[in-house]
Design a protein around this motif. Sequence first.
Motif, PDB file in Angstrom:
ATOM      1  N   LYS A 238     -31.954 -55.516 -14.136  1.00  0.00           N
ATOM      2  CA  LYS A 238     -33.064 -56.606 -13.838  1.00  0.00           C
ATOM      3  C   LYS A 238     -34.411 -56.416 -14.546  1.00  0.00           C
ATOM      4  O   LYS A 238     -35.094 -56.890 -15.035  1.00  0.00           O
ATOM      5  CB  LYS A 238     -32.761 -57.043 -12.637  1.00  0.00           C
ATOM      6  CG  LYS A 238     -31.712 -57.938 -12.235  1.00  0.00           C
ATOM      7  CD  LYS A 238     -31.718 -58.616 -10.837  1.00  0.00           C
ATOM      8  CE  LYS A 238     -30.582 -59.562 -10.490  1.00  0.00           C
ATOM      9  NZ  LYS A 238     -30.694 -60.747 -11.175  1.00  0.00           N
ATOM     10  N   ALA A 239     -34.809 -55.087 -13.810  1.00  0.00           N
ATOM     11  CA  ALA A 239     -36.090 -54.507 -14.165  1.00  0.00           C
ATOM     12  C   ALA A 239     -36.166 -54.238 -15.763  1.00  0.00           C
ATOM     13  O   ALA A 239     -37.377 -54.712 -16.265  1.00  0.00           O
ATOM     14  CB  ALA A 239     -36.280 -53.275 -13.371  1.00  0.00           C
ATOM     15  N   ARG A 240     -35.194 -53.902 -16.346  1.00  0.00           N
ATOM     16  CA  ARG A 240     -35.427 -53.649 -17.860  1.00  0.00           C
ATOM     17  C   ARG A 240     -35.558 -55.066 -18.570  1.00  0.00           C
ATOM     18  O   ARG A 240     -36.094 -55.237 -19.651  1.00  0.00           O
ATOM     19  CB  ARG A 240     -34.261 -52.906 -18.472  1.00  0.00           C
ATOM     20  CG  ARG A 240     -34.245 -51.490 -18.014  1.00  0.00           C
ATOM     21  CD  ARG A 240     -33.018 -50.698 -18.829  1.00  0.00           C
ATOM     22  NE  ARG A 240     -33.262 -50.972 -20.154  1.00  0.00           N
ATOM     23  CZ  ARG A 240     -32.347 -50.514 -21.047  1.00  0.00           C
ATOM     24  NH1 ARG A 240     -31.005 -50.336 -20.673  1.00  0.00           N
ATOM     25  NH2 ARG A 240     -32.350 -50.520 -22.104  1.00  0.00           N
ATOM     26  N   ASN A 241     -34.902 -55.948 -18.194  1.00  0.00           N
ATOM     27  CA  ASN A 241     -34.712 -57.246 -18.632  1.00  0.00           C
ATOM     28  C   ASN A 241     -36.051 -58.131 -18.463  1.00  0.00           C
ATOM     29  O   ASN A 241     -36.330 -59.020 -19.459  1.00  0.00           O
ATOM     30  CB  ASN A 241     -33.766 -58.263 -18.363  1.00  0.00           C
ATOM     31  CG  ASN A 241     -32.279 -57.709 -18.636  1.00  0.00           C
ATOM     32  OD1 ASN A 241     -32.194 -57.043 -19.744  1.00  0.00           O
ATOM     33  ND2 ASN A 241     -31.155 -57.965 -18.048  1.00  0.00           N
ATOM     34  N   ARG A 242     -36.904 -57.661 -17.393  1.00  0.00           N
ATOM     35  CA  ARG A 242     -38.185 -58.386 -17.329  1.00  0.00           C
ATOM     36  C   ARG A 242     -39.244 -57.703 -18.248  1.00  0.00           C
ATOM     37  O   ARG A 242     -39.723 -56.688 -17.679  1.00  0.00           O
ATOM     38  CB  ARG A 242     -38.502 -58.236 -15.801  1.00  0.00           C
ATOM     39  CG  ARG A 242     -37.641 -59.153 -14.845  1.00  0.00           C
ATOM     40  CD  ARG A 242     -38.258 -59.171 -13.436  1.00  0.00           C
ATOM     41  NE  ARG A 242     -38.573 -57.948 -12.861  1.00  0.00           N
ATOM     42  CZ  ARG A 242     -37.638 -57.279 -11.875  1.00  0.00           C
ATOM     43  NH1 ARG A 242     -36.341 -57.986 -11.887  1.00  0.00           N
ATOM     44  NH2 ARG A 242     -37.748 -56.239 -11.528  1.00  0.00           N
ATOM     45  N   ARG A 243     -39.511 -57.911 -19.281  1.00  0.00           N
ATOM     46  CA  ARG A 243     -40.263 -57.171 -20.463  1.00  0.00           C
ATOM     47  C   ARG A 243     -40.841 -58.078 -21.225  1.00  0.00           C
ATOM     48  O   ARG A 243     -40.743 -59.209 -21.324  1.00  0.00           O
ATOM     49  CB  ARG A 243     -39.265 -56.390 -21.014  1.00  0.00           C
ATOM     50  CG  ARG A 243     -38.253 -57.192 -21.940  1.00  0.00           C
ATOM     51  CD  ARG A 243     -37.185 -56.440 -22.649  1.00  0.00           C
ATOM     52  NE  ARG A 243     -36.467 -57.108 -23.840  1.00  0.00           N
ATOM     53  CZ  ARG A 243     -35.454 -57.898 -23.486  1.00  0.00           C
ATOM     54  NH1 ARG A 243     -35.289 -58.535 -22.591  1.00  0.00           N
ATOM     55  NH2 ARG A 243     -34.962 -58.602 -24.574  1.00  0.00           N
ATOM     56  N   ILE A 244     -41.709 -57.418 -21.927  1.00  0.00           N
ATOM     57  CA  ILE A 244     -42.818 -57.876 -22.961  1.00  0.00           C
ATOM     58  C   ILE A 244     -42.257 -57.204 -24.313  1.00  0.00           C
ATOM     59  O   ILE A 244     -42.278 -56.053 -24.273  1.00  0.00           O
ATOM     60  CB  ILE A 244     -44.218 -57.873 -22.733  1.00  0.00           C
ATOM     61  CG1 ILE A 244     -44.671 -58.795 -21.451  1.00  0.00           C
ATOM     62  CG2 ILE A 244     -45.065 -58.179 -24.184  1.00  0.00           C
ATOM     63  CD1 ILE A 244     -44.425 -60.148 -21.864  1.00  0.00           C
ATOM     64  N   GLU A 245     -42.113 -58.015 -25.272  1.00  0.00           N
ATOM     65  CA  GLU A 245     -41.976 -57.409 -26.517  1.00  0.00           C
ATOM     66  C   GLU A 245     -42.975 -57.666 -27.715  1.00  0.00           C
ATOM     67  O   GLU A 245     -43.677 -58.647 -27.520  1.00  0.00           O
ATOM     68  CB  GLU A 245     -40.501 -57.941 -27.331  1.00  0.00           C
ATOM     69  CG  GLU A 245     -39.429 -57.389 -27.124  1.00  0.00           C
ATOM     70  CD  GLU A 245     -38.160 -58.011 -27.725  1.00  0.00           C
ATOM     71  OE1 GLU A 245     -37.604 -57.081 -28.443  1.00  0.00           O
ATOM     72  OE2 GLU A 245     -37.862 -59.274 -27.651  1.00  0.00           O
ATOM     73  N   PHE A 246     -43.059 -56.528 -28.467  1.00  0.00           N
ATOM     74  CA  PHE A 246     -44.365 -56.900 -29.520  1.00  0.00           C
ATOM     75  C   PHE A 246     -43.347 -56.802 -30.919  1.00  0.00           C
ATOM     76  O   PHE A 246     -42.861 -55.759 -31.290  1.00  0.00           O
ATOM     77  CB  PHE A 246     -45.460 -55.822 -29.349  1.00  0.00           C
ATOM     78  CG  PHE A 246     -46.318 -56.045 -28.174  1.00  0.00           C
ATOM     79  CD1 PHE A 246     -47.398 -56.587 -28.182  1.00  0.00           C
ATOM     80  CD2 PHE A 246     -45.703 -55.279 -26.906  1.00  0.00           C
ATOM     81  CE1 PHE A 246     -48.149 -56.823 -27.156  1.00  0.00           C
ATOM     82  CE2 PHE A 246     -46.466 -55.467 -25.673  1.00  0.00           C
ATOM     83  CZ  PHE A 246     -47.699 -56.188 -25.816  1.00  0.00           C
TER      84      PHE A 246
END
Length: 250
Positions: A238-246
């Motif tokens: 879950k922590a990895r999925n809560r992310r920002i991509e550039f």
Amino acid sequence: MKLSALILSVLFSGAAHAQQEAPVVVSGTVADEATRAALLERLRSVYGAARVVDQLSVGTVAAPANWNEYVAKLINPNLKLVSRGELKVEGSKVSLRGDVASEEQRRQIAGDIAASLNPTYTVNNGLRVAVSEQGVLDAALADRIIEFESGKAALTEAGMAVLDQMSAAMQKLKGVKVEVIGHTDNAGSRAGNLSLSQARAEAVKAYIVGKGIAADSIAVSGEGPDRPVADNRTPEGKARNRRIEFKVIQ
């Protein structure tokens, strides 16, 4: 008589996905129509007929022995590894410049050129290893998570620290447009997560614009829980999925 001069300009755009459609412009003067036809045929066989732009002319020029054969060997599929490049052949002088993705490619192309010519030719290898725009962003993010307050679009101090480094990296990418993409885990409603991911992407944009990045160079989107990169059944996932991509998009 002056020596035959062929200039092959391989003009690619900066984005890797656009390279396949960029024009290949060939210009210069050759001794006869047969030479011109042979060069164009060779170029079209490597790059495809639709991409080759013919600006060759026929004039009063001379060329070293077997010049056509040597030039044909220079125009090989490895040239497609070169972006923003130019191959120039003037008599027995050859120069190649442009960007390649790795030192291995640079050595490979230089070795192929040397092997295809006889010792009377001189070669100026101006190839350089270029770091891709996406590579710059990926290196700056370094797989770190940009943190927000729980359930909110407010950045934490740790999140701001990462964005300070991202902003510095983006300052190096002149004329490049970047999409900031927000993602969440699957906890809660999809509609709520879509809204939260969009708000977080907007918050990231606002922060880096405040650091001097042009607002019109940044697009934003929120994907919510739709593109997980890890298992949502574990806290770590879950922590990895809560992310920002550039993502470089232009």
